[in-house]
Design a protein around this motif. Structure first.
Motif, PDB file in Angstrom:
ATOM      1  N   ILE A 288      31.556  37.518  51.305  1.00 17.10           N
ATOM      2  CA  ILE A 288      30.641  38.638  51.110  1.00 17.10           C
ATOM      3  C   ILE A 288      29.263  38.156  51.546  1.00 17.10           C
ATOM      4  CG2 ILE A 288      29.575  40.188  49.443  1.00 17.10           C
ATOM      5  CD1 ILE A 288      32.012  39.799  47.656  1.00 17.10           C
ATOM      6  N   LEU A 289      28.576  38.948  52.353  1.00 21.15           N
ATOM      7  CA  LEU A 289      27.202  38.649  52.740  1.00 21.15           C
ATOM      8  C   LEU A 289      26.292  39.548  51.911  1.00 21.15           C
ATOM      9  CD1 LEU A 289      27.498  38.519  56.630  1.00 21.15           C
ATOM     10  CD2 LEU A 289      27.374  36.595  55.050  1.00 21.15           C
ATOM     11  N   VAL A 290      25.545  38.947  50.990  1.00 21.88           N
ATOM     12  CA  VAL A 290      24.641  39.728  50.141  1.00 21.88           C
ATOM     13  C   VAL A 290      23.213  39.539  50.629  1.00 21.88           C
ATOM     14  CG1 VAL A 290      26.138  39.714  48.114  1.00 21.88           C
ATOM     15  CG2 VAL A 290      24.478  37.900  48.412  1.00 21.88           C
ATOM     16  N   PRO A 291      22.399  40.580  50.605  1.00 23.37           N
ATOM     17  CA  PRO A 291      21.011  40.454  51.050  1.00 23.37           C
ATOM     18  C   PRO A 291      20.255  39.447  50.190  1.00 23.37           C
ATOM     19  CG  PRO A 291      21.616  42.760  50.785  1.00 23.37           C
ATOM     20  CD  PRO A 291      22.726  41.946  50.200  1.00 23.37           C
ATOM     21  N   ASP A 292      19.434  38.633  50.835  1.00 21.75           N
ATOM     22  CA  ASP A 292      18.583  37.668  50.139  1.00 21.75           C
ATOM     23  C   ASP A 292      17.157  38.197  50.199  1.00 21.75           C
ATOM     24  OD1 ASP A 292      17.355  35.507  48.982  1.00 21.75           O
ATOM     25  OD2 ASP A 292      17.639  34.168  50.676  1.00 21.75           O
TER      26      ASP A 292
ATOM     27  N   ALA B 106      34.990  32.249  45.674  1.00 16.99           N
ATOM     28  CA  ALA B 106      34.029  32.056  44.581  1.00 16.99           C
ATOM     29  C   ALA B 106      34.062  33.201  43.579  1.00 16.99           C
ATOM     30  CB  ALA B 106      32.618  31.896  45.140  1.00 16.99           C
ATOM     31  N   ILE B 107      34.756  34.298  43.907  1.00 15.97           N
ATOM     32  CA  ILE B 107      34.855  35.440  42.988  1.00 15.97           C
ATOM     33  C   ILE B 107      35.704  35.030  41.797  1.00 15.97           C
ATOM     34  CG2 ILE B 107      35.633  37.824  42.683  1.00 15.97           C
ATOM     35  CD1 ILE B 107      33.286  37.581  44.612  1.00 15.97           C
ATOM     36  N   ARG B 108      35.166  35.197  40.593  1.00 15.23           N
ATOM     37  CA  ARG B 108      35.882  34.827  39.371  1.00 15.23           C
ATOM     38  C   ARG B 108      36.458  36.040  38.649  1.00 15.23           C
ATOM     39  NH1 ARG B 108      36.330  30.879  41.683  1.00 15.23           N
ATOM     40  NH2 ARG B 108      35.032  29.047  41.481  1.00 15.23           N
ATOM     41  N   LYS B 109      35.763  37.188  38.718  1.00 15.71           N
ATOM     42  CA  LYS B 109      36.218  38.371  37.991  1.00 15.71           C
ATOM     43  C   LYS B 109      35.624  39.615  38.630  1.00 15.71           C
ATOM     44  CE  LYS B 109      37.898  40.371  34.200  1.00 15.71           C
ATOM     45  NZ  LYS B 109      39.259  40.391  33.806  1.00 15.71           N
ATOM     46  N   ILE B 110      36.444  40.649  38.762  1.00 11.23           N
ATOM     47  CA  ILE B 110      35.971  41.963  39.186  1.00 11.23           C
ATOM     48  C   ILE B 110      36.227  42.898  38.016  1.00 11.23           C
ATOM     49  CG2 ILE B 110      36.228  43.864  40.809  1.00 11.23           C
ATOM     50  CD1 ILE B 110      37.138  41.827  42.891  1.00 11.23           C
TER      51      ILE B 110
ATOM     52  N   ILE C 252      30.923  45.230  37.389  1.00 10.74           N
ATOM     53  CA  ILE C 252      30.323  43.979  37.837  1.00 10.74           C
ATOM     54  C   ILE C 252      31.333  43.119  38.597  1.00 10.74           C
ATOM     55  CG2 ILE C 252      30.862  42.658  35.760  1.00 10.74           C
ATOM     56  CD1 ILE C 252      28.018  41.565  35.848  1.00 10.74           C
ATOM     57  N   ILE C 253      30.814  42.355  39.549  1.00  8.79           N
ATOM     58  CA  ILE C 253      31.597  41.336  40.246  1.00  8.79           C
ATOM     59  C   ILE C 253      30.945  40.006  39.909  1.00  8.79           C
ATOM     60  CG2 ILE C 253      32.287  40.390  42.475  1.00  8.79           C
ATOM     61  CD1 ILE C 253      32.175  43.261  43.572  1.00  8.79           C
ATOM     62  N   ILE C 254      31.705  39.104  39.294  1.00  8.79           N
ATOM     63  CA  ILE C 254      31.168  37.807  38.897  1.00  8.79           C
ATOM     64  C   ILE C 254      31.698  36.742  39.848  1.00  8.79           C
ATOM     65  CG2 ILE C 254      31.102  36.059  37.068  1.00  8.79           C
ATOM     66  CD1 ILE C 254      31.486  38.348  35.071  1.00  8.79           C
ATOM     67  N   PHE C 255      30.771  35.966  40.404  1.00 10.41           N
ATOM     68  CA  PHE C 255      31.146  34.854  41.267  1.00 10.41           C
ATOM     69  C   PHE C 255      30.498  33.591  40.729  1.00 10.41           C
ATOM     70  CE2 PHE C 255      27.115  36.131  42.967  1.00 10.41           C
ATOM     71  CZ  PHE C 255      26.517  34.972  43.393  1.00 10.41           C
ATOM     72  N   GLU C 256      30.969  32.447  41.190  1.00 15.26           N
ATOM     73  CA  GLU C 256      30.415  31.177  40.733  1.00 15.26           C
ATOM     74  C   GLU C 256      30.127  30.277  41.926  1.00 15.26           C
ATOM     75  OE1 GLU C 256      31.145  27.944  37.186  1.00 15.26           O
ATOM     76  OE2 GLU C 256      32.830  29.124  37.899  1.00 15.26           O
ATOM     77  N   VAL C 257      28.844  30.093  42.193  1.00 14.65           N
ATOM     78  CA  VAL C 257      28.372  29.200  43.246  1.00 14.65           C
ATOM     79  C   VAL C 257      27.200  28.424  42.669  1.00 14.65           C
ATOM     80  CG1 VAL C 257      27.331  29.053  45.540  1.00 14.65           C
ATOM     81  CG2 VAL C 257      29.118  30.727  45.109  1.00 14.65           C
TER      82      VAL C 257
END
Length: 80
Positions: free
Chosen positions: A40-44, A64-68, A72-77
Motif C-alpha cells: 500500500i502506498l500511503v501519502p506522506d 505488515a498488515i496485522r488486522k483489518i 481501521i487497518i492496523i499495520f506494524e512497521v
C-alpha cells in the motif's frame, strides 16, 4: 471482503500509533504475475513535497498488515 469495502478505513501503525489517512487516499501495488496486493502506498503529508501531486508516499508491505477491522487497518512497521 471487496476492495471497495476498504476505502473508508483509517490506516494506523501499531508500533507507534501514527495515523496515515484512509485507504481511499492510498494507492495499491499489485504483483503482475498473480494479481495479489504487494504493498500500500500511503501519502506522506509530513515529509517533503514532491512534484507528484504535492506529496510523497510511504510504501507499506502487505505482509505488515496485522488486522483489518470494521473502521481501521492496523499495520506494524518499526522504521516509519
Amino acid at each position: 471482503m471487496r476492495l471497495s469495502d476498504l476505502g473508508d478505513k483509517e490506516i494506523v501503525n501499531l508500533s507507534n500509533g501514527s495515523r496515515h489517512g484512509q485507504l481511499a487516499n492510498a494507492e495499491l501495488l499489485f504483483e503482475e504475475r498473480n494479481g495479489k496486493i504487494k504493498a500500500i502506498l500511503v501519502p506522506d503529508y509530513h515529509g517533503k513535497m514532491s512534484f507528484l501531486g504535492g506529496k510523497d508516499f510511504i510504501q507499506l508491505p502487505w505482509s505488515a498488515i496485522r488486522k483489518i477491522g470494521e473502521d481501521i487497518i492496523i499495520f506494524e512497521v518499526q522504521d516509519l
